[in-house]
Design a protein around this motif. Structure first.
Motif, mmCIF file in Angstrom:
data_model
loop_
_atom_site.group_PDB
_atom_site.id
_atom_site.type_symbol
_atom_site.label_atom_id
_atom_site.label_comp_id
_atom_site.label_asym_id
_atom_site.label_seq_id
_atom_site.Cartn_x
_atom_site.Cartn_y
_atom_site.Cartn_z
ATOM 1 N N ARG A 46 65.750 7.228 16.332
ATOM 2 C CA ARG A 46 66.689 6.129 16.394
ATOM 3 C C ARG A 46 66.351 6.378 18.094
ATOM 4 O O ARG A 46 67.010 6.648 18.656
ATOM 5 C CB ARG A 46 67.903 5.781 16.203
ATOM 6 C CG ARG A 46 68.537 4.600 16.147
ATOM 7 C CD ARG A 46 70.547 5.309 16.276
ATOM 8 N NE ARG A 46 70.803 3.881 16.295
ATOM 9 C CZ ARG A 46 72.537 3.405 16.247
ATOM 10 N NH1 ARG A 46 73.174 4.362 16.123
ATOM 11 N NH2 ARG A 46 72.941 1.766 16.515
ATOM 12 N N LEU A 47 65.735 4.763 18.487
ATOM 13 C CA LEU A 47 65.525 4.728 19.757
ATOM 14 C C LEU A 47 66.238 3.810 20.252
ATOM 15 O O LEU A 47 66.952 3.775 21.129
ATOM 16 C CB LEU A 47 64.302 3.845 20.250
ATOM 17 C CG LEU A 47 62.981 4.350 19.501
ATOM 18 C CD1 LEU A 47 61.765 3.881 19.416
ATOM 19 C CD2 LEU A 47 62.979 6.417 20.250
ATOM 20 N N GLY A 48 67.392 3.392 19.597
ATOM 21 C CA GLY A 48 68.566 2.560 20.345
ATOM 22 C C GLY A 48 68.999 1.386 19.661
ATOM 23 O O GLY A 48 67.561 0.401 18.238
ATOM 24 N N GLY A 49 70.461 0.952 19.222
ATOM 25 C CA GLY A 49 70.404 -0.408 17.981
ATOM 26 C C GLY A 49 70.117 -0.459 16.647
ATOM 27 O O GLY A 49 70.349 0.449 16.423
ATOM 28 N N ALA A 106 57.245 13.561 21.362
ATOM 29 C CA ALA A 106 55.930 12.185 21.607
ATOM 30 C C ALA A 106 54.937 12.636 23.151
ATOM 31 O O ALA A 106 54.061 12.862 22.737
ATOM 32 C CB ALA A 106 55.893 11.235 21.910
ATOM 33 N N GLU A 107 55.495 13.654 24.061
ATOM 34 C CA GLU A 107 54.924 14.287 24.760
ATOM 35 C C GLU A 107 54.182 15.449 24.077
ATOM 36 O O GLU A 107 53.126 15.221 24.718
ATOM 37 C CB GLU A 107 55.474 14.219 25.907
ATOM 38 C CG GLU A 107 56.235 13.080 26.704
ATOM 39 C CD GLU A 107 55.037 12.387 26.863
ATOM 40 O OE1 GLU A 107 54.059 13.231 27.880
ATOM 41 O OE2 GLU A 107 54.656 10.915 27.461
ATOM 42 N N ARG A 150 66.134 9.296 20.829
ATOM 43 C CA ARG A 150 65.730 8.551 21.561
ATOM 44 C C ARG A 150 64.786 9.719 23.013
ATOM 45 O O ARG A 150 63.535 10.096 23.209
ATOM 46 C CB ARG A 150 66.062 7.286 22.729
ATOM 47 C CG ARG A 150 65.224 6.386 23.616
ATOM 48 C CD ARG A 150 65.370 5.625 24.411
ATOM 49 N NE ARG A 150 64.614 5.210 24.856
ATOM 50 C CZ ARG A 150 63.722 3.816 24.571
ATOM 51 N NH1 ARG A 150 64.796 3.240 23.357
ATOM 52 N NH2 ARG A 150 62.459 2.902 25.172
ATOM 53 N N ARG A 151 66.170 11.026 23.485
ATOM 54 C CA ARG A 151 65.118 11.143 24.110
ATOM 55 C C ARG A 151 65.129 12.412 23.409
ATOM 56 O O ARG A 151 63.771 12.893 23.629
ATOM 57 C CB ARG A 151 66.611 11.910 24.878
ATOM 58 C CG ARG A 151 66.135 13.145 25.824
ATOM 59 C CD ARG A 151 67.426 13.537 26.931
ATOM 60 N NE ARG A 151 67.524 14.923 25.976
ATOM 61 C CZ ARG A 151 69.208 15.730 26.112
ATOM 62 N NH1 ARG A 151 68.693 15.934 27.772
ATOM 63 N NH2 ARG A 151 68.911 16.883 25.842
ATOM 64 N N ALA A 152 65.047 13.070 22.727
ATOM 65 C CA ALA A 152 64.709 13.969 21.670
ATOM 66 C C ALA A 152 63.173 13.488 21.267
ATOM 67 O O ALA A 152 62.146 13.925 21.433
ATOM 68 C CB ALA A 152 65.039 14.287 20.172
ATOM 69 N N GLU A 194 70.742 15.834 20.605
ATOM 70 C CA GLU A 194 69.470 15.585 20.852
ATOM 71 C C GLU A 194 69.357 14.500 19.677
ATOM 72 O O GLU A 194 68.426 14.269 18.934
ATOM 73 C CB GLU A 194 68.282 16.798 20.179
ATOM 74 C CG GLU A 194 68.013 17.690 21.455
ATOM 75 C CD GLU A 194 67.535 19.083 21.231
ATOM 76 O OE1 GLU A 194 67.062 19.118 20.079
ATOM 77 O OE2 GLU A 194 66.947 19.460 22.300
ATOM 78 N N HIS A 195 70.926 14.082 18.795
ATOM 79 C CA HIS A 195 70.569 13.412 18.202
ATOM 80 C C HIS A 195 71.499 12.413 17.919
ATOM 81 O O HIS A 195 73.056 12.433 18.676
ATOM 82 C CB HIS A 195 70.976 14.238 16.461
ATOM 83 C CG HIS A 195 70.120 15.287 15.898
ATOM 84 N ND1 HIS A 195 69.415 16.358 16.343
ATOM 85 C CD2 HIS A 195 68.893 16.031 14.723
ATOM 86 C CE1 HIS A 195 69.029 16.940 16.193
ATOM 87 N NE2 HIS A 195 68.342 16.573 15.223
ATOM 88 N N ASP A 196 71.191 11.041 17.065
ATOM 89 C CA ASP A 196 72.213 10.003 16.816
ATOM 90 C C ASP A 196 73.579 10.563 16.460
ATOM 91 O O ASP A 196 72.799 11.055 15.159
ATOM 92 C CB ASP A 196 71.289 8.615 16.406
ATOM 93 C CG ASP A 196 72.246 7.656 16.559
ATOM 94 O OD1 ASP A 196 72.837 7.444 16.860
ATOM 95 O OD2 ASP A 196 72.460 6.678 15.070
#
Length: 402
Positions: free
Chosen positions: A297-300, A238-239, A231-233, A221-223
Motif C-alpha cells: 500500500r503506497l498511500g490512501g 524496489a531498490e 510504502r517505505r518497505a 514495514e506494514h500498513d
C-alpha cells in the motif's frame, strides 16, 4: 558456608535485575512477561530466605523458602507456555509442586533427611526444565532463532543437571548436614540449583526482546489497516530488485493500482466501509499475483505491485488478471457484500539506464490515463526507446505527446 551464602546473594541480585528488566518490558504486551516477572520476584524472596538459614526459624528458611522456589519454577514454565501461545498445565503443576512440598515437610519433620528433600525438589525442577525444553520449537526464524536456541539448550542442560543432582543424593552415601555446606559436591549441585533461575530468565528476556523488535519492525514495514507492506518497505524492495535486474539483465515490471471513486465510497458509506473495501482489495490482490511479486500500500487507495523477473507479456497478464479479480462492480452483488468497486491500473516496464523514480513516473502517468480513459482498465506506459507496433487487442499503449 560463606561461599554458598555469597552465591545465593549473587543469584538474588541477578534475579532482581531480571525482574527490573522484565518489568520494563511490561508495556510491550508480550505474552509471558507477567509470569516471568512474578517468577523472579518470588525467587528473590525464596533466595533471601535460603541465605538466612540458621538466622531465622526453619519454617521460614526450609518450608516457606522451598514453597516459594516451587512457585518460582511453575511461574517460569507458565511464562514460556504463555509466550508460545500454549495452554498452561496448572493442575499438573499444582500436583507436582504439592508432592514435592509434601516431601520437604515429611523429610524434615517425620524422617529428617536433607538429601531426600533435595531429591524431591530436584525432580520437580528437572521436570520443569524438560517441560520448557519440550515446549520451545526446535527451529525458530529471524530474530527468534538465537534466543530460542539459547533457552532450549539452557533448559535441557539445567534439566540434566537437576537430574544428576537428584541421582547423586539417591545413590551416594553422602548425607549433607546443611544446604549451605561448603563440600565440593554440594557446592557443584548447589550452583546448578541457584543459577537455573537467572539462566532461564535470561532466555526469557532475550525472547521477549526479540519479539518486541520483530513486532516493531513489522509495524514499521506494514500498513496497520490492511496488513500490506508499507510504502517505505516497497521502495526498499524496489531498490534491491532494481539492482538485481541491472546485474542480471532481467525484466522488472511495475503496476500502480488505484481504487476507482474511492472518495465517493467513503462519503456514501462512511470511512469504516471504505476501510473494509481496502482490506477486501488487498486480500483479493494477494490471491492473483505471483508468489515472487511484491504488493504494498503506497498511500490512501493506491497500491503498488513489483514484478521481478517478468517480461512485458507476463506483467500485462498479471495486470489484467488483477483488474478482473478486483472488478467488484454492482452486477450480481448483494448489499451484504459491501459497496461495488473497481480499480484502474498503470503498467510500466523498467528500461535500460532508468532509475526507479522514473519508472514510477511512467507508471503513474499510465494510471492517470486509465482514470481519464474511463476507469476499470489497464493502461501501459510508453517506452522510452522505440518499439515495434503493439499487438492488436489486450491492454492499450499510451502515446503521450512530447
Amino acid at each position: 558456608m560463606l561461599i554458598t551464602v555469597s552465591l545465593l546473594l549473587v543469584t538474588t541480585a541477578m534475579s532482581a535485575v531480571m525482574l527490573l528488566v522484565l518489568t520494563s518490558l511490561a508495556d510491550s504486551r508480550v505474552a509471558g512477561i507477567r509470569e516471568w516477572a512474578q517468577a523472579n520476584g518470588v525467587a528473590v524472596l525464596a533466595l533471601l530466605l535460603f541465605a538466612a538459614r540458621g538466622l531465622i526459624p526453619d519454617l521460614l528458611s526450609i518450608e516457606l523458602a522451598n514453597a516459594l522456589l516451587l512457585l518460582t519454577a511453575s511461574l517460569m514454565l507458565a511464562g514460556y507456555r504463555r509466550y508460545l501461545g500454549l495452554p498452561v498445565p496448572w493442575r499438573l503443576l499444582a500436583g507436582g509442586a504439592g508432592a514435592a512440598f509434601a516431601g520437604v515437610v515429611f523429610f524434615h519433620y517425620v524422617h529428617e533427611s536433607l538429601a531426600l528433600r533435595v531429591v524431591g525438589m530436584s525432580a520437580f525442577h528437572a521436570a520443569i526444565c524438560f517441560g520448557i525444553h519440550a515446549s520451545l520449537p526446535k527451529v525458530a526464524d529471524g530474530r527468534l532463532r538465537y534466543p530460542n536456541a539459547f533457552s532450549r539448550t539452557a533448559a535441557l542442560l539445567l534439566g540434566l543437571g537437576h537430574s544428576c543432582r537428584g541421582a547423586f543424593y539417591v545413590f551416594d552415601t553422602y548425607e549433607p548436614t546443611s544446604l549451605l555446606e561448603p563440600a565440593v559436591a554440594n557446592l557443584a549441585f548447589f550452583a546448578i540449583g541457584t543459577l537455573a533461575m537467572p539462566a532461564l530468565s535470561l532466555g526469557a528476556v532475550m525472547l521477549a526482546n526479540a519479539r518486541v523488535l520483530t513486532e516493531t519492525a513489522y509495524a514499521a514495514e506494514h500498513d496497520h489497516l490492511t496488513g500490506a507492506p508499507s510504502r517505505r518497505a516497497f521502495f526498499d524492495m524496489a531498490e534491491r530488485e532494481l539492482a538485481r535486474a541491472r546485474r542480471h539483465g532481467n525484466g522488472l515490471g511495475l503496476l500502480l493500482v488505484d481504487a476507482d471513486h474511492f472518495k465517493r465510497i467513503n462519503d456514501t458509506y462512511g470511512h469504516g466501509v471504505g476501510d473494509e473495501v481496502l482490506r477486501d482489495l488487498v486480500a483479493r490482490a494477494r490471491e492473483e499475483i505471483r508468489k515472487i511479486d511484491y504488493f504494498a500500500r503506497l498511500g490512501g487507495e493506491e497500491f503498488g505491485v513489483l514484478l521481478p523477473d517478468a517480461s512485458f507479456d507476463t506483467t500485462r497478464a498479471v495486470a489484467e488478471r488483477l483488474r478482473a479479480a478486483l472488478d467488484q462492480s454492482a452486477q450480481g452483488r448483494t448489499a451484504a457484500a459491501g459497496p461495488a468497486y473497481t480499480v484502474s491500473i498503470g503498467l510500466a516496464m523498467l528500461e535500460k539506464g532508468e532509475d526507479f523514480a522514473a519508472l514510477m513516473r511512467r507508471a503513474d502517468a499510465a494510471l492517470y490515463a486509465a482514470k481519464a480513459g474511463g476507469r476499470n482498465r489497464v493502461e501501459v506506459a510508453p517506452r522510452l526507446t522505440p518499439e515495434p507496433a503493439p499487438r492488436s487487442g489486450g491492454a492499450r499503449v499510451i502515446r503521450l505527446r512530447s
